[in-house]
Design a protein around this motif. Sequence first.
Motif: not given
Length: 459
Positions: A125, A127-128, A150, A153, A156, A160, A439
């Motif tokens: 995503d 952010a990753q 990060s 995940g 994220s 989520n 994300t």
Amino acid sequence: MTRKLPIIAVATAPGKAGIGVIRISGPQLGPIAQALFQKTLAPRQANLFTLRDSDGAAIDQLIAIYFAGPASFTGEDVLELQCHGGPQLLELVMKRCLELGKDQGLVIAEPGEFSLRAYLNDKIDLAQAEAIADLIDAQSEAAVRGAARSLQGVFSNDINSLIEEITQLRILVESTLDFPEEEIEFLQNAHARERLKTVIHQLHALRDGAKQGKILRDGIQLVLAGAPNVGKSSLLNRLAGEEVAIVTPIAGTTRDRVKESITIHGVPIHIIDTAGLRDTSDLVEAKGIERSWEAIRAADLVIFLQDLGSPGEIESANALELKTQIVKALPPKCPVLEVSNKSDLLMELSANQSDEGVLLISAKTGDGIEALKQKILESVGWGGSQEGAIVARRRHLDCLDRAASHLEKSQQFAADGNISLELFAEELRLAQDQLGQITGKLLPDDLLGKIFSQFCIGK
């Protein structure tokens, strides 16, 4: 948004090295691989071959590894070529690959295009993807570990999880909108207020952690400011542990900004020693003072340094006026740390104690420096714990702040005497949208392009 053509770039840093890596990614790399190797490669196996130019002369021996999509970083077919790391050699290899891949449309990758394709193909995503850049640019061990978390995940997953909680609340609220007479009963039976309160608490905790992560990622812009000859350059040298600035008894020695980066307990600190602030007719010094004010206006923290060796009334009045000017020039919420230097000249005072909020130090002897370092971290809100920290960006904090604001408004619309399920639901939706931008689920295309354009080519 991204090209469907195969792309190529050098994935290793510029300069000489033992190994250089060239990365190729595309929907179908079979024809390019065949042109390069004269055979079909088995996925995930190292293959040694000699790359030759158009005349048949050897360029270099390479190791090639083929990753068949979607089981690759980008989700497409990927070729990674490992050759010797000379800049000219890498250029020759790139040139030959582009020649052999011309019929398939092979082109040089744009900045961040490999990571962008990984994002668009749901391999990571947003952010990753940003964590990849942060991992490469990390300025301390703590920042490396935070970016790695990060990338795995962790951040994220927290986002989520909040989105899922808000989604469940929205389902409950929106399913009740057709029955306005049951609003109060709904809020009570579904424990909506309690659930919203829990979500807000979780969001605040995540935001606090993200603020710590931004400090790890960007460091602290620390400006040393004050009148001439109060010891700013000496303090810079003491904090840096080496002579990085010229120190003389002559006022106005520092005529331009001097920058040095250090770490304090794993936190990157970017120290800027500025020219002494005063009225001057010297054009060079005046230019340096102008740059000093520019640095102050961009600071995260300002140390206002004073000289304990000049305790007269005139000096005190001038110092107060100068401090007032600095405070007016600062960014919003930027703290000012008052520090008095040359405590070694005052035997009756302890350099490890503060006088009415002013920290006493001696840049010459080192007295009070450890207390100053701790105060620097406290002033910018550093919590002191790196365990479980993630690296965050200004963009993430802005989204979290806006999400928190919407959730707090939704709380108002769910309060007794002010119940409005329509507005409650709308604020929940807006909060969810802000979290989704972190994300990349709900990010405008133009902003997405801007984010990836800041990545390195080959990343």
